[in-house]
Design an enzyme around this catalytic site. Structure first.
Site, PDB file in Angstrom:
ATOM      1  N   ARG A 221      14.248 -18.076 -12.321  1.00 48.94           N
ATOM      2  CA  ARG A 221      13.323 -16.972 -12.658  1.00 48.94           C
ATOM      3  C   ARG A 221      12.167 -17.523 -13.488  1.00 48.94           C
ATOM      4  O   ARG A 221      11.021 -17.150 -13.304  1.00 48.94           O
ATOM      5  CB  ARG A 221      14.067 -15.855 -13.410  1.00 48.94           C
ATOM      6  CG  ARG A 221      13.107 -14.846 -14.026  1.00 48.94           C
ATOM      7  CD  ARG A 221      13.708 -13.505 -14.394  1.00 48.94           C
ATOM      8  NE  ARG A 221      15.038 -13.544 -14.910  1.00 48.94           N
ATOM      9  CZ  ARG A 221      15.383 -13.861 -16.172  1.00 48.94           C
ATOM     10  NH1 ARG A 221      14.444 -14.194 -17.042  1.00 48.94           N
ATOM     11  NH2 ARG A 221      16.642 -13.858 -16.539  1.00 48.94           N
TER      12      ARG A 221
ATOM     13  N   TYR B 278      -7.639  -0.164  -4.655  1.00 44.11           N
ATOM     14  CA  TYR B 278      -6.492  -0.024  -3.744  1.00 44.11           C
ATOM     15  C   TYR B 278      -5.595   1.135  -4.227  1.00 44.11           C
ATOM     16  O   TYR B 278      -5.318   1.248  -5.435  1.00 44.11           O
ATOM     17  CB  TYR B 278      -5.731  -1.356  -3.693  1.00 44.11           C
ATOM     18  CG  TYR B 278      -4.373  -1.242  -3.046  1.00 44.11           C
ATOM     19  CD1 TYR B 278      -4.240  -0.828  -1.722  1.00 44.11           C
ATOM     20  CD2 TYR B 278      -3.222  -1.512  -3.771  1.00 44.11           C
ATOM     21  CE1 TYR B 278      -2.996  -0.706  -1.141  1.00 44.11           C
ATOM     22  CE2 TYR B 278      -1.964  -1.400  -3.189  1.00 44.11           C
ATOM     23  CZ  TYR B 278      -1.863  -0.983  -1.875  1.00 44.11           C
ATOM     24  OH  TYR B 278      -0.634  -0.849  -1.306  1.00 44.11           O
TER      25      TYR B 278
ATOM     26  N   ASP C 121      -9.679  -8.562  -8.295  1.00 42.10           N
ATOM     27  CA  ASP C 121      -8.745  -8.549  -7.172  1.00 42.10           C
ATOM     28  C   ASP C 121      -9.492  -9.141  -5.975  1.00 42.10           C
ATOM     29  O   ASP C 121     -10.410  -8.527  -5.433  1.00 42.10           O
ATOM     30  CB  ASP C 121      -8.286  -7.118  -6.890  1.00 42.10           C
ATOM     31  CG  ASP C 121      -7.177  -7.065  -5.841  1.00 42.10           C
ATOM     32  OD1 ASP C 121      -7.171  -7.942  -4.945  1.00 42.10           O
ATOM     33  OD2 ASP C 121      -6.343  -6.153  -5.891  1.00 42.10           O
TER      34      ASP C 121
ATOM     35  N   LYS D  93      -1.471 -10.860   2.104  1.00 43.65           N
ATOM     36  CA  LYS D  93      -2.595 -10.699   3.026  1.00 43.65           C
ATOM     37  C   LYS D  93      -3.102 -12.067   3.505  1.00 43.65           C
ATOM     38  O   LYS D  93      -2.346 -12.820   4.091  1.00 43.65           O
ATOM     39  CB  LYS D  93      -3.673  -9.854   2.343  1.00 43.65           C
ATOM     40  CG  LYS D  93      -3.122  -8.579   1.666  1.00 43.65           C
ATOM     41  CD  LYS D  93      -2.493  -7.653   2.660  1.00 43.65           C
ATOM     42  CE  LYS D  93      -1.935  -6.340   2.187  1.00 43.65           C
ATOM     43  NZ  LYS D  93      -1.387  -6.111   0.899  1.00 43.65           N
TER      44      LYS D  93
HETATM   45  N1  PLP Z   1      -4.618  -5.323  -3.981  1.00 41.95           N
HETATM   46  C1  PLP Z   1      -5.163  -4.992  -2.801  1.00 41.95           C
HETATM   47  C2  PLP Z   1      -6.648  -5.055  -2.641  1.00 41.95           C
HETATM   48  C3  PLP Z   1      -4.348  -4.598  -1.738  1.00 41.95           C
HETATM   49  O1  PLP Z   1      -4.905  -4.272  -0.554  1.00 41.95           O
HETATM   50  C4  PLP Z   1      -2.935  -4.547  -1.931  1.00 41.95           C
HETATM   51  C5  PLP Z   1      -2.037  -4.136  -0.842  1.00 41.95           C
HETATM   52  O2  PLP Z   1      -2.463  -3.663   0.193  1.00 41.95           O
HETATM   53  C6  PLP Z   1      -2.416  -4.880  -3.175  1.00 41.95           C
HETATM   54  C7  PLP Z   1      -3.281  -5.277  -4.178  1.00 41.95           C
HETATM   55  C8  PLP Z   1      -0.937  -4.823  -3.445  1.00 41.95           C
HETATM   56  O3  PLP Z   1      -0.285  -5.905  -2.871  1.00 41.95           O
HETATM   57  P1  PLP Z   1       1.239  -5.898  -2.331  1.00 41.95           P
HETATM   58  O4  PLP Z   1       1.295  -4.947  -1.176  1.00 41.95           O
HETATM   59  O5  PLP Z   1       1.485  -7.316  -1.961  1.00 41.95           O
HETATM   60  O6  PLP Z   1       2.097  -5.446  -3.457  1.00 41.95           O
END
Ligand code: PLP
Length: 386
Positions: free
Chosen positions: A48, A101, A173, A198
């Site tokens: 961990r 998001y 982000d 992604k």
């Molecule tokens: N940030 C963005 C811009 C996203 O599109 C997403 C998920 O679609 C996330 C964060 C969250 O990521 P995760 O689905 O891997 O938890």
């Protein structure tokens, strides 16, 4: 000279195996590590806290973004949660984009309601709204550019300067572009987060995230918290993520080329009302995107000109675009914001963010562009028949 992302993605962590001379870093699945003797721990004691497979992908992520260090987490949301847990106390203010998001929006709202911190959602394209938010002395500002699903682009360097002047840390982000197309730390950000689910992984078979810190002390603070709350990524996911990262640059180039061809096609289609893609000179963020991005990416969205029945016929007619959430994989996906990715937002919040009920978002994959366009064409023809 700092190496280019394509080189870092392929070479980082190769040839480091002393025992067998493996070119590719081996996978280390052990959850625990023996001590050399009484009170003599090795580099790792428990997975961990630290794991050699995670170490190698973290190094690669840090190199790709030009940061001091990275923490790989078990999802993108875990990375965002880690940030706020490590950096914010009750009463501290967090500033976030009003069109961030949906999962991020839900996380911030739900924790703010419990008093973990305060949150202010602002339109970061509106400099007056930003100044007003910054005058309230936030501790942290999250920036998401391009945003989801309308691909709004904000000036990262200007926002970071303004936030720093107000005493706030900044985090970007960078999920929608990846370090191959945008480098927020070089633009002045203190931290970068990704949903590695992604583009970084790119094959839709891992859920993971990362936080990358520009400076070592911040990275160490985050690593301590990641172990403390137990959000670090698993060894097998680390291995798969690194394997995906190897092809990041050619994947994103191919997807972006396809996106350009699809935008050319959609631009003049009578069943397309509004088209959102930052390469378009009519896109409000076009100039900023030209300045701060190394490409326009492979995400686009558009409003269908028609009612819900037409939308259903169009989606049912598609054969090469899978109706699914997520993005950034080699396969093309299509999603409907109001009922899928942004269903967690109220209708009012969606309307305020400019997300209409006819909005479709495409994550363009790396199939042949002629096939993708032919598929869209036949689905439009089917949809338009009634
Ligand atoms: N940030 C963005 C811009 C996203 O599109 C997403 C998920 O679609 C996330 C964060 C969250 O990521 P995760 O689905 O891997 O938890």
């Amino acid at each position: 000279m700092r190496r280019k992302p394509a080189t870092i993605a392929v070479r980082s962590g190769l040839n480091n195996d002393e025992q067998f001379g493996c070119v590719v870093p081996p996978i280390h699945l052990s959850s625990t590590y023996n001590f050399k003797g009484f009170n003599q721990p090795r580099t790792h004691d428990y997975s961990r806290r630290g794991n050699p497979s995670r170490d190698v992908v973290q190094r690669t992520l840090a190199e790709l973004e030009g940061g001091a260090d990275a923490i790989m987490t078990n999802s993108g949301m875990a990375a965002i949660h880690l940030l706020t847990t490590a950096l914010l106390k009750p009463g501290d203010l967090l500033v976030a984009p009003h069109d961030c998001y949906g999962g991020t929006y839900r996380l911030f709202n739900s924790l703010a309601e419990r008093g973990a911190y305060r949150v202010l959602f602002v339109d970061q394209g509106d400099s007056q709204a930003v100044q007003q938010a910054l005058s309230q002395q936030p501790k942290l500002m999250l920036i998401e550019s391009p945003s989801n699903p309308l691909l709004r682009v904000v000036d990262i360097a200007a926002l970071c300067d303004a936030a720093h002047a107000a005493g706030a840390l900044t985090v970007v982000d960078n999920t929608f572009l990846s370090p191959a197309l945008q480098q927020p730390l070089a633009l002045g950000a203190d931290l970068v987060v990704h949903s590695c689910t992604k583009y970084l992984n790119g094959h839709s078979d891992v859920v993971a995230g990362t936080v990358i810190a520009k400076d070592q002390p911040l990275a160490e603070q985050l690593a301590w918290w990641a172990n403390n709350i137990g959000v670090t990524g698993a060894a097998f996911d680390s291995y798969l993520l690194l394997r995906g990262i190897r092809t990041l640059s050619p994947r994103i180039k191919a997807a972006q080329q396809n996106a350009t061809a699809i935008v050319d096609y959609l631009q003049h289609h009578p069943l397309v009302n509004k088209l959102y893609y930052p390469s378009l000179p009519t896109h409000p963020g076009h100039q900023i995107a030209c300045r701060q991005q190394f490409g326009f990416g492979a995400m686009l969205s558009f409003e269908l000109a028609g009612d819900e029945a037409l939308l259903c016929r169009f989606l049912a007619g598609l054969q090469l675009f899978t109706l699914a959430e997520s993005l950034g994989g080699v396969e093309s996906l299509i999603s409907h914001a109001a009922t899928m990715t942004h269903a967690g937002m109220s209708a009012e919040a969606r309307a305020a963010a400019g997300i209409s009920d006819n909005l479709l978002r495409i994550s363009v994959g790396i199939e042949d562009s002629e096939d993708l366009i032919a598929d869209l064409e036949q689905a439009f023809q089917l949809a338009g028949k009634n």
